[in-house]
Scaffold this motif. Structure first.
Motif, PDB file in Angstrom:
ATOM      1  N   TYR A   1       0.839  -1.210   0.000  1.00  0.00           N
ATOM      2  CA  TYR A   1       0.000   0.000   0.000  1.00  0.00           C
ATOM      3  C   TYR A   1       0.867   1.252   0.000  1.00  0.00           C
ATOM      4  O   TYR A   1       0.659   2.174   0.782  1.00  0.00           O
ATOM      5  CB  TYR A   1      -0.977  -0.013   1.180  1.00  0.00           C
ATOM      6  CG  TYR A   1      -2.104  -1.000   0.966  1.00  0.00           C
ATOM      7  CD1 TYR A   1      -3.292  -0.589   0.356  1.00  0.00           C
ATOM      8  CD2 TYR A   1      -1.975  -2.334   1.322  1.00  0.00           C
ATOM      9  CE1 TYR A   1      -4.320  -1.487   0.121  1.00  0.00           C
ATOM     10  CE2 TYR A   1      -3.003  -3.244   1.084  1.00  0.00           C
ATOM     11  CZ  TYR A   1      -4.165  -2.805   0.491  1.00  0.00           C
ATOM     12  OH  TYR A   1      -5.185  -3.693   0.251  1.00  0.00           O
ATOM     13  N   ASP A   2       1.862   1.255  -0.907  1.00  0.00           N
ATOM     14  CA  ASP A   2       2.752   2.405  -0.971  1.00  0.00           C
ATOM     15  C   ASP A   2       2.365   3.310  -2.129  1.00  0.00           C
ATOM     16  O   ASP A   2       1.655   2.900  -3.043  1.00  0.00           O
ATOM     17  CB  ASP A   2       4.205   1.943  -1.137  1.00  0.00           C
ATOM     18  CG  ASP A   2       5.156   3.064  -0.777  1.00  0.00           C
ATOM     19  OD1 ASP A   2       4.917   3.712   0.266  1.00  0.00           O
ATOM     20  OD2 ASP A   2       6.104   3.322  -1.532  1.00  0.00           O
ATOM     21  N   SER A   3       2.859   4.534  -2.085  1.00  0.00           N
ATOM     22  CA  SER A   3       2.593   5.477  -3.181  1.00  0.00           C
ATOM     23  C   SER A   3       3.807   5.653  -4.083  1.00  0.00           C
ATOM     24  O   SER A   3       3.873   6.636  -4.820  1.00  0.00           O
ATOM     25  CB  SER A   3       2.151   6.823  -2.625  1.00  0.00           C
ATOM     26  OG  SER A   3       0.833   6.741  -2.166  1.00  0.00           O
ATOM     27  N   PHE A   4       4.753   4.720  -4.005  1.00  0.00           N
ATOM     28  CA  PHE A   4       5.876   4.755  -4.943  1.00  0.00           C
ATOM     29  C   PHE A   4       5.950   3.458  -5.767  1.00  0.00           C
ATOM     30  O   PHE A   4       6.852   3.276  -6.570  1.00  0.00           O
ATOM     31  CB  PHE A   4       7.204   4.977  -4.217  1.00  0.00           C
ATOM     32  CG  PHE A   4       7.282   6.283  -3.459  1.00  0.00           C
ATOM     33  CD1 PHE A   4       6.653   7.422  -3.938  1.00  0.00           C
ATOM     34  CD2 PHE A   4       8.005   6.373  -2.274  1.00  0.00           C
ATOM     35  CE1 PHE A   4       6.727   8.634  -3.248  1.00  0.00           C
ATOM     36  CE2 PHE A   4       8.083   7.581  -1.577  1.00  0.00           C
ATOM     37  CZ  PHE A   4       7.441   8.710  -2.062  1.00  0.00           C
ATOM     38  N   THR A   5       4.997   2.564  -5.541  1.00  0.00           N
ATOM     39  CA  THR A   5       5.014   1.264  -6.208  1.00  0.00           C
ATOM     40  C   THR A   5       4.975   1.399  -7.731  1.00  0.00           C
ATOM     41  O   THR A   5       5.658   0.669  -8.449  1.00  0.00           O
ATOM     42  CB  THR A   5       3.812   0.434  -5.715  1.00  0.00           C
ATOM     43  OG1 THR A   5       3.892   0.364  -4.288  1.00  0.00           O
ATOM     44  CG2 THR A   5       3.828  -0.975  -6.286  1.00  0.00           C
ATOM     45  N   TYR A   6       4.165   2.351  -8.211  1.00  0.00           N
ATOM     46  CA  TYR A   6       4.081   2.529  -9.658  1.00  0.00           C
ATOM     47  C   TYR A   6       5.303   3.246 -10.228  1.00  0.00           C
ATOM     48  O   TYR A   6       5.554   3.189 -11.431  1.00  0.00           O
ATOM     49  CB  TYR A   6       2.765   3.211 -10.058  1.00  0.00           C
ATOM     50  CG  TYR A   6       1.622   2.225 -10.006  1.00  0.00           C
ATOM     51  CD1 TYR A   6       1.235   1.530 -11.137  1.00  0.00           C
ATOM     52  CD2 TYR A   6       0.982   1.934  -8.793  1.00  0.00           C
ATOM     53  CE1 TYR A   6       0.222   0.584 -11.082  1.00  0.00           C
ATOM     54  CE2 TYR A   6      -0.032   0.994  -8.729  1.00  0.00           C
ATOM     55  CZ  TYR A   6      -0.405   0.323  -9.878  1.00  0.00           C
ATOM     56  OH  TYR A   6      -1.401  -0.618  -9.818  1.00  0.00           O
ATOM     57  N   ASN A   7       6.085   3.903  -9.361  1.00  0.00           N
ATOM     58  CA  ASN A   7       7.383   4.417  -9.818  1.00  0.00           C
ATOM     59  C   ASN A   7       8.329   3.248 -10.092  1.00  0.00           C
ATOM     60  O   ASN A   7       9.150   3.312 -11.011  1.00  0.00           O
ATOM     61  CB  ASN A   7       8.000   5.350  -8.772  1.00  0.00           C
ATOM     62  CG  ASN A   7       7.289   6.702  -8.707  1.00  0.00           C
ATOM     63  OD1 ASN A   7       6.655   7.107  -9.679  1.00  0.00           O
ATOM     64  ND2 ASN A   7       7.401   7.379  -7.580  1.00  0.00           N
TER      65      ASN A   7
ATOM     66  N   PRO B   1       8.251  -0.565  -1.021  1.00  0.00           N
ATOM     67  CA  PRO B   1       8.277   0.231   0.209  1.00  0.00           C
ATOM     68  C   PRO B   1       6.873   0.252   0.818  1.00  0.00           C
ATOM     69  O   PRO B   1       5.936  -0.303   0.226  1.00  0.00           O
ATOM     70  CB  PRO B   1       8.653   1.638  -0.287  1.00  0.00           C
ATOM     71  CG  PRO B   1       9.116   1.484  -1.693  1.00  0.00           C
ATOM     72  CD  PRO B   1       8.463   0.241  -2.230  1.00  0.00           C
ATOM     73  N   GLY B   2       6.730   0.933   1.940  1.00  0.00           N
ATOM     74  CA  GLY B   2       5.401   1.043   2.537  1.00  0.00           C
ATOM     75  C   GLY B   2       5.483   1.714   3.888  1.00  0.00           C
ATOM     76  O   GLY B   2       6.570   1.859   4.453  1.00  0.00           O
ATOM     77  N   PRO B   3       4.320   2.138   4.397  1.00  0.00           N
ATOM     78  CA  PRO B   3       4.296   2.775   5.708  1.00  0.00           C
ATOM     79  C   PRO B   3       4.509   1.755   6.835  1.00  0.00           C
ATOM     80  O   PRO B   3       4.309   0.559   6.634  1.00  0.00           O
ATOM     81  CB  PRO B   3       2.885   3.359   5.773  1.00  0.00           C
ATOM     82  CG  PRO B   3       2.063   2.493   4.865  1.00  0.00           C
ATOM     83  CD  PRO B   3       2.991   2.049   3.778  1.00  0.00           C
TER      84      PRO B   3
ATOM     85  N   SER C   1      12.972   6.552  -7.141  1.00  0.00           N
ATOM     86  CA  SER C   1      12.790   7.994  -6.956  1.00  0.00           C
ATOM     87  C   SER C   1      13.516   8.765  -8.050  1.00  0.00           C
ATOM     88  O   SER C   1      14.576   8.332  -8.518  1.00  0.00           O
ATOM     89  CB  SER C   1      13.344   8.406  -5.592  1.00  0.00           C
ATOM     90  OG  SER C   1      13.408   9.816  -5.494  1.00  0.00           O
TER      91      SER C   1
ATOM     92  N   GLY D   1       7.064   6.618  10.758  1.00  0.00           N
ATOM     93  CA  GLY D   1       7.200   6.180   9.368  1.00  0.00           C
ATOM     94  C   GLY D   1       5.883   5.766   8.733  1.00  0.00           C
ATOM     95  O   GLY D   1       5.872   5.089   7.714  1.00  0.00           O
TER      96      GLY D   1
ATOM     97  N   ASP E   1       7.677  12.853  -6.349  1.00  0.00           N
ATOM     98  CA  ASP E   1       7.707  11.387  -6.432  1.00  0.00           C
ATOM     99  C   ASP E   1       6.294  10.804  -6.326  1.00  0.00           C
ATOM    100  O   ASP E   1       5.958   9.834  -7.007  1.00  0.00           O
ATOM    101  CB  ASP E   1       8.608  10.786  -5.341  1.00  0.00           C
ATOM    102  CG  ASP E   1      10.028  10.499  -5.859  1.00  0.00           C
ATOM    103  OD1 ASP E   1      10.189  10.339  -7.089  1.00  0.00           O
ATOM    104  OD2 ASP E   1      10.970  10.422  -5.038  1.00  0.00           O
TER     105      ASP E   1
ATOM    106  N   ARG F   1       4.583  11.486  -9.704  1.00  0.00           N
ATOM    107  CA  ARG F   1       5.173  10.598 -10.712  1.00  0.00           C
ATOM    108  C   ARG F   1       4.508   9.227 -10.602  1.00  0.00           C
ATOM    109  O   ARG F   1       4.167   8.597 -11.595  1.00  0.00           O
ATOM    110  CB  ARG F   1       6.687  10.433 -10.482  1.00  0.00           C
ATOM    111  CG  ARG F   1       7.538  11.609 -10.914  1.00  0.00           C
ATOM    112  CD  ARG F   1       8.997  11.362 -10.533  1.00  0.00           C
ATOM    113  NE  ARG F   1       9.571  10.243 -11.255  1.00  0.00           N
ATOM    114  CZ  ARG F   1      10.099   9.160 -10.697  1.00  0.00           C
ATOM    115  NH1 ARG F   1      10.134   9.016  -9.383  1.00  0.00           N
ATOM    116  NH2 ARG F   1      10.604   8.210 -11.434  1.00  0.00           N
ATOM    117  N   ASN F   2       4.360   8.776  -9.351  1.00  0.00           N
ATOM    118  CA  ASN F   2       3.725   7.477  -9.107  1.00  0.00           C
ATOM    119  C   ASN F   2       2.294   7.470  -9.647  1.00  0.00           C
ATOM    120  O   ASN F   2       1.879   6.544 -10.350  1.00  0.00           O
ATOM    121  CB  ASN F   2       3.707   7.196  -7.607  1.00  0.00           C
ATOM    122  CG  ASN F   2       3.058   5.867  -7.263  1.00  0.00           C
ATOM    123  OD1 ASN F   2       3.679   4.829  -7.358  1.00  0.00           O
ATOM    124  ND2 ASN F   2       1.783   5.897  -6.892  1.00  0.00           N
TER     125      ASN F   2
ATOM    126  N   PRO G   1       2.674   7.862   2.122  1.00  0.00           N
ATOM    127  CA  PRO G   1       1.916   7.054   1.168  1.00  0.00           C
ATOM    128  C   PRO G   1       0.422   7.327   1.338  1.00  0.00           C
ATOM    129  O   PRO G   1      -0.065   7.458   2.468  1.00  0.00           O
ATOM    130  CB  PRO G   1       2.266   5.618   1.567  1.00  0.00           C
ATOM    131  CG  PRO G   1       3.292   5.686   2.640  1.00  0.00           C
ATOM    132  CD  PRO G   1       3.301   7.059   3.188  1.00  0.00           C
TER     133      PRO G   1
END
Lengths: 188, 332
Positions: free
Chosen positions: A9-15, A51-53, A172, B100, B188, B191-192, B255
């Motif tokens: 449930y991360d917001s960089f997964t699609y990066n 990654p993830g929280p 990133s 975090g 970032d 971008r995602n 996130p």
């Protein structure tokens, strides 16, 4: 090659997906960590733990994936995924006194390590973390492959398995060498 | 599609299908989605008038241009929330940042205001590229959500403002590390989000400066531009594309999923249409806004909703001040 990204449930997964597409790796499935069954993973060639929280212990599936596939499939853990690998082998985490969110730092990498082929010994990377692997808690089977300018463990690899953890974010835009690192994992 | 009056609600799934159909047919439409995605609206541009909706999207508008200026003095008074309530929410968020669970969180609160102006007058008198009048609220937003032009999708994250009259304002804001870190995070994140719906996502502008004129002063605003390439048939999946991008990154955080949970606890009430999105599809291309700078009618009177991004490096007093400072209308 069939690649699986387990999304915490991360917001960089699609990066990560976009980084893989940029190096022409297109057979990628993204599955959320609470929607995956261990048996499904057998169909994939390599695994990325996103990654993830929070902490790896919030997602017991990560430890189960590592336990079941560490000896048979290459696994790359990013940030939380990296911490999950370290904890699986008995390491502990420390909460950073000064958390690093959206910062870019120089790190020193071991250019002999699998992930750092064709990469300079000092690289700039993007960081998003409140926790870090405690270097003194690492067992001998995990070795450190990079450290930050604040001496924080930035990546680890297993001595026998094709198992790698990176604390920084190759996906990133703050990590110019991210694509090469990802290529090295795909070629490992 | 039957939308006879504003109270006619549709489910999110109906909204998605309606938007896909309108996009596929090349029918111009207006859409509005609230933050919680419980009250989505869509209507053809022709129907907007009858529904009591006025829009102004970078010059594309159904509003009359010959508005009459009110000559009597304008009363505009605000009553900021207690410092204690904001402190409690701010401290809760700081704890989550340290653990975090979030890296960036947009924390917002309503501020009661008293004004002699009606929502309609505010719509006509406010100066902003994106304006919307709904029977229950008015928006005058500087912030783009996404633009789609031909087959390219654009996002313009805005983070960081400084009073332009401060000597060396541009250098100060560009060299501010906390601002840089927050901007990095939003870049970032977006971008995602664009990578969910498009490919070949690139940061085409990074931290460029633009000047905003308000009735109080001139501000320098730092923004970036991110672009991706949509599949050629994007119009027939426009509803799906928009929903995959919601809630907007700039008013939630990263996130996103966990951060939205933390926002709900810290704010303690629904945001409604505030920090939702609205936009116009002209039959070919799309332009849309994040609904910030927002005044709503409630049973207790008018409320102005405002907020700001909280990071681990945020200072309590300056965040509270930012929330208060944003309660103004940039009048023409």
């Amino acid at each position: 090659m069939k690649l699986l990204i387990i999304d915490n449930y991360d917001s960089f997964t699609y990066n990560i997906l976009e980084l893989l597409r940029s190096i022409n790796c297109r057979n990628v499935s993204i599955v959320k960590n609470d929607q995956i069954q261990l048996s499904q993973i057998a169909a994939f060639d390599k695994i990325i733990l996103s990654p993830g929280p929070g902490l790896p212990s919030d997602y017991p599936i990560l430890d189960a994936v590592i336990q079941n596939y560490k000896s048979s499939k290459p696994i790359l853990g990013v940030c939380l995924g990296h911490q999950a690998i370290a904890m699986h082998f008995g390491s502990t985490l420390t909460n950073l006194p000064d958390v690093c969110h959206g910062q870019s730092h120089d790190i020193q990498v071991d250019t002999n390590a699998v992930l750092y082929q064709n990469i300079p010994s000092t690289i700039r990377v993007g960081l998003y973390h409140s926790w870090a692997v405690d270097a003194s808690s690492l067992p001998s089977e995990l070795h450190i492959t990079s450290v930050s300018d604040s001496s924080i463990v930035m990546s680890i690899s297993h001595s026998r398995y094709d198992l790698h953890g990176i604390q920084f974010h190759p996906e990133s835009f703050l990590t110019p060498h991210g694509a090469t690192i990802m290529k090295n994992f795909l070629n490992s | 599609m039957n939308v006879s009056k504003i109270g006619d609600m549709m489910t999110l799934s109906e909204w998605r299908q309606n938007v896909n159909t309108l996009g596929n047919n090349g029918t111009p439409f207006l859409f509005i989605v609230d933050f919680e995605m419980k009250k989505p609206l869509v209507c053809t541009l022709e129907d907007a008038d009858t529904l009591g909706l006025l829009y102004h999207v970078n010059g594309n508008t159904n509003a009359a241009t010959n508005l009459t200026q009110k000559t009597s003095p304008i009363k505009f008074e605000s009553f900021p929330m207690s410092e204690l309530r904001f402190k409690k929410a701010f401290d809760d968020v700081q704890l989550q940042l340290q653990k975090g669970n979030t890296y960036l969180l947009n924390l917002t609160f309503p501020t009661p205001i008293e004004t002699t102006l009606s929502l309609e007058e505010i719509f006509y008198r406010s100066k902003a590229p994106y304006r919307l009048l709904h029977p229950d609220f008015v928006v005058f937003s500087p912030e783009c959500f996404v633009k789609i032009h031909n087959d390219a999708i654009f996002s313009y994250p805005m983070k960081g403002t400084i009073d332009a009259s401060i000597p060396n304002a541009e250098t100060i804001i560009l060299q501010d590390k906390k601002e840089l870190w927050e901007h990095n995070t939003i870049v970032d994140l977006l971008r995602n989000d664009l990578s969910i719906v498009s490919e070949n996502v690139v940061v085409t502008k990074f931290r460029t400066i633009s000047k905003i004129t308000t009735h109080k002063n001139e501000l320098l605003q730092v923004s970036s531009e991110i672009m991706g390439h949509l599949p050629q048939d994007w119009r027939r999946q426009l509803g799906d594309i928009l929903l995959k991008l919601l809630p907007a990154g700039s008013i939630s955080g990263a996130p996103k999923s966990k951060t939205v949970d933390i926002i709900r606890k810290a704010e303690g009430e629904d945001r409604g249409y505030y920090t939702g999105v609205f936009g116009v599809f002209d039959g070919h291309n799309l332009d849309s806004a994040v609904m910030i700078r927002y005044i709503e009618k409630t049973v207790e009177g008018y409320q102005f909703r405002s907020g700001g991004g909280i990071t681990a490096n945020s200072d309590f007093q300056s965040e509270r001040q930012e929330l208060i400072d944003k309660v103004y209308v940039p009048f023409v």
